[in-house]
Design an enzyme around this catalytic site. Structure first.
Site, PDB file in Angstrom:
ATOM      1  N   ASN A  97     -67.998 -57.997 -45.998  1.00  7.75           N
ATOM      2  CA  ASN A  97     -66.739 -59.007 -44.663  1.00  7.75           C
ATOM      3  C   ASN A  97     -68.584 -58.690 -43.286  1.00  7.75           C
ATOM      4  OD1 ASN A  97     -66.242 -59.528 -41.942  1.00  7.75           O
ATOM      5  ND2 ASN A  97     -64.552 -58.138 -42.515  1.00  7.75           N
ATOM      6  N   TRP A  98     -69.190 -59.418 -43.069  1.00  4.84           N
ATOM      7  CA  TRP A  98     -70.723 -59.833 -41.980  1.00  4.84           C
ATOM      8  C   TRP A  98     -69.352 -59.314 -40.835  1.00  4.84           C
ATOM      9  CZ3 TRP A  98     -75.152 -63.373 -44.423  1.00  4.84           C
ATOM     10  CH2 TRP A  98     -75.453 -63.053 -45.977  1.00  4.84           C
ATOM     11  N   LYS A  99     -68.957 -60.181 -40.639  1.00  4.55           N
ATOM     12  CA  LYS A  99     -67.859 -60.799 -39.682  1.00  4.55           C
ATOM     13  C   LYS A  99     -68.759 -62.076 -38.181  1.00  4.55           C
ATOM     14  CE  LYS A  99     -65.848 -55.696 -40.072  1.00  4.55           C
ATOM     15  NZ  LYS A  99     -65.336 -54.659 -38.914  1.00  4.55           N
ATOM     16  N   HIS A 109     -57.482 -60.160 -40.929  1.00  9.38           N
ATOM     17  CA  HIS A 109     -58.173 -58.919 -40.510  1.00  9.38           C
ATOM     18  C   HIS A 109     -57.335 -58.498 -39.189  1.00  9.38           C
ATOM     19  CE1 HIS A 109     -61.209 -56.768 -39.538  1.00  9.38           C
ATOM     20  NE2 HIS A 109     -61.445 -56.422 -40.754  1.00  9.38           N
ATOM     21  N   GLU A 138     -59.166 -57.534 -37.104  1.00  7.54           N
ATOM     22  CA  GLU A 138     -59.678 -58.089 -35.921  1.00  7.54           C
ATOM     23  C   GLU A 138     -59.292 -59.120 -34.765  1.00  7.54           C
ATOM     24  OE1 GLU A 138     -63.561 -57.291 -37.277  1.00  7.54           O
ATOM     25  OE2 GLU A 138     -63.680 -55.126 -36.841  1.00  7.54           O
ATOM     26  N   GLU A 163     -56.948 -51.172 -44.952  1.00  7.54           N
ATOM     27  CA  GLU A 163     -57.805 -51.122 -44.172  1.00  7.54           C
ATOM     28  C   GLU A 163     -56.774 -50.409 -42.574  1.00  7.54           C
ATOM     29  OE1 GLU A 163     -61.756 -53.517 -44.330  1.00  7.54           O
ATOM     30  OE2 GLU A 163     -60.409 -54.661 -43.088  1.00  7.54           O
ATOM     31  N   GLY A 201     -65.427 -49.514 -38.679  1.00  6.95           N
ATOM     32  CA  GLY A 201     -66.547 -49.507 -37.804  1.00  6.95           C
ATOM     33  C   GLY A 201     -66.462 -48.098 -36.891  1.00  6.95           C
ATOM     34  N   SER A 247     -64.890 -48.397 -42.852  1.00  2.00           N
ATOM     35  CA  SER A 247     -66.272 -46.852 -42.786  1.00  2.00           C
ATOM     36  C   SER A 247     -66.334 -46.713 -44.541  1.00  2.00           C
ATOM     37  CB  SER A 247     -65.885 -45.890 -42.113  1.00  2.00           C
ATOM     38  OG  SER A 247     -66.100 -46.534 -40.591  1.00  2.00           O
ATOM     39  N   GLY A 287     -67.432 -53.610 -44.595  1.00  2.00           N
ATOM     40  CA  GLY A 287     -67.889 -54.432 -42.990  1.00  2.00           C
ATOM     41  C   GLY A 287     -69.684 -53.894 -42.821  1.00  2.00           C
ATOM     42  N   GLY A 288     -70.006 -52.982 -41.477  1.00  3.61           N
ATOM     43  CA  GLY A 288     -70.615 -52.529 -41.418  1.00  3.61           C
ATOM     44  C   GLY A 288     -72.044 -51.799 -42.472  1.00  3.61           C
TER      45      GLY A 288
HETATM   46  P1  PGA Z   1     -66.656 -51.126 -41.668  1.00  5.46           P
HETATM   47  O1  PGA Z   1     -65.466 -52.485 -41.775  1.00  5.46           O
HETATM   48  O2  PGA Z   1     -66.307 -51.398 -43.615  1.00  5.46           O
HETATM   49  O3  PGA Z   1     -67.450 -51.569 -40.617  1.00  5.46           O
HETATM   50  O4  PGA Z   1     -65.235 -50.218 -41.204  1.00  5.46           O
HETATM   51  C1  PGA Z   1     -64.335 -53.213 -42.728  1.00  5.46           C
HETATM   52  C2  PGA Z   1     -64.154 -54.254 -42.574  1.00  5.46           C
HETATM   53  O5  PGA Z   1     -63.658 -54.009 -41.253  1.00  5.46           O
HETATM   54  O6  PGA Z   1     -63.660 -55.219 -42.976  1.00  5.46           O
END
Ligand code: PGA
Length: 249
Positions: free
Chosen positions: A9-11, A96, A98, A168, A174, A212, A233-234
C-alpha cells in the site's frame, strides 16, 4: 490451502520516476519468488497504468486504494470499482483506517463500498483495527468484530471468495510499533471464528496483518497459523525491505 498475499500500500506516495525505480527493483528482486505468494501493488490511482506497464510480463496483481460508493456519475474527484476492474485491478482496499480517520468513513460507508467492489467482480481487501484507546479499554476484539459484521453484512454466499480481511491495529500503522505475533495471531483467530459464524468459508479466507511490518518481524508474524500474509505501508516503498518481506511469506 489458503492463499498467501503480500500487498504494497503505497498510500499517497509516488512519482513517475519512483514508479519506475520501485517497480523495476521489486520485479527483479522477486523474480525467483515462490509462486505460492501473491504480490499485490496498490499505488495511487493516477499511477496504476504506469505500474501496470512496468510490471508487464510478471505475475503481480494490482489494487486500488479506495473506491467510491457509486460506480459512475456526477461525483467529481471519485474513482469507482468498475473503473478499477476496467483497467485490470484485482483488488480494492476498503476501510483503511486513514480513510476512516481523515475522510470520516463510517462502517456503513465501508459496507457500501464493499458492495460496489463485489458487484464489479473484484476482490475486497477490507481493513479493520482498533485504536490505542480502544485497545487499552479492552475493546479491541469488540471493535474489530463490529467493523467486520457491518462491512460484510451484504456478502452473498458465492461472494466470500472475493473477500480478504486485513487486521491493522491503528496504533501500529506507521508508528514502528507492531502487535506481537501472539497478539496478532489471537485477533486473527477471533476474526476467523467470527467469519465462520457469519457463514463464510472461514478456513479459506486469507487474513492479512498490517502495521509496521518490517523485514525483521515479518517472518515471525507470517509463521502464525492464522496470518496469511501482510499489508505493507512504509516498508513497501523500499525495494530491499519489500523484497525481503515477500521472501518471508
Ligand atoms: P505501515 O502501514 O506498514 O506503514 O505501518 C500499513 C498500512 O497502513 O497499510
Amino acid at each position: 490451502m489458503r492463499r498467501t498475499i503480500v500487498a504494497a500500500n503505497w498510500k499517497m506516495n509516488g512519482s513517475t520516476e519512483m514508479v519506475e525505480v520501485l517497480v523495476g527493483g521489486v520485479k527483479s528482486g522477486l523474480s525467483g519468488l515462490d509462486k505460492g505468494v501473491e504480490v499485490v501493488i496498490i499505488p495511487p490511482a493516477l499511477y496504476l497504468r504506469d505500474v501496470q506497464r512496468h510490471l508487464s510480463g510478471s505475475e503481480f496483481a494490482l489494487g486500488l486504494q479506495n473506491a467510491a460508493c457509486w460506480q459512475a456519475g456526477a461525483y467529481t474527484g471519485e474513482v469507482s470499482a468498475d473503473m478499477a476492474a476496467d483497467v485490470g485491478c484485482r483488488y480494492v482496499l476498503v476501510g483503511h483506517s486513514e480513510r476512516r480517520q481523515y475522510f470520516g468513513e463510517s462502517d456503513e460507508v465501508v459496507a457500501e463500498k464493499v458492495e460496489r467492489v463485489l458487484e464489479s467482480g473484484l476482490n475486497v481487501m477490507l481493513c479493520v483495527g482498533e485504536t490505542l484507546a480502544q485497545r487499552e479499554a479492552g475493546e479491541a476484539e469488540a471493535v474489530v468484530a463490529r467493523q467486520i459484521r457491518i462491512a460484510l453484512a451484504g456478502v452473498a454466499a458465492q461472494q466470500w471468495e472475493q473477500i480478504v480481511v486485513a487486521y491493522e491495529p491503528v496504533w501500529a500503522i506507521g508508528t514502528g510499533r507492531t502487535a506481537t505475533a501472539a497478539d496478532a495471531q489471537g485477533m486473527h483467530a477471533a476474526m476467523r471464528a467470527l467469519l465462520a459464524e457469519l457463514g463464510a468459508p472461514a478456513e479459506k479466507l486469507p487474513l492479512l496483518y498490517g502495521g509496521s511490518v518490517k523485514p525483521d518481524n515479518a517472518a515471525e508474524l507470517f509463521a502464525q497459523p492464522d496470518i496469511d500474509g501482510g499489508l505493507i505501508g512504509g516498508a513497501s516503498l523500499k525495494v530491499d525491505d519489500f523484497v525481503r518481506i515477500c521472501g518471508a511469506a
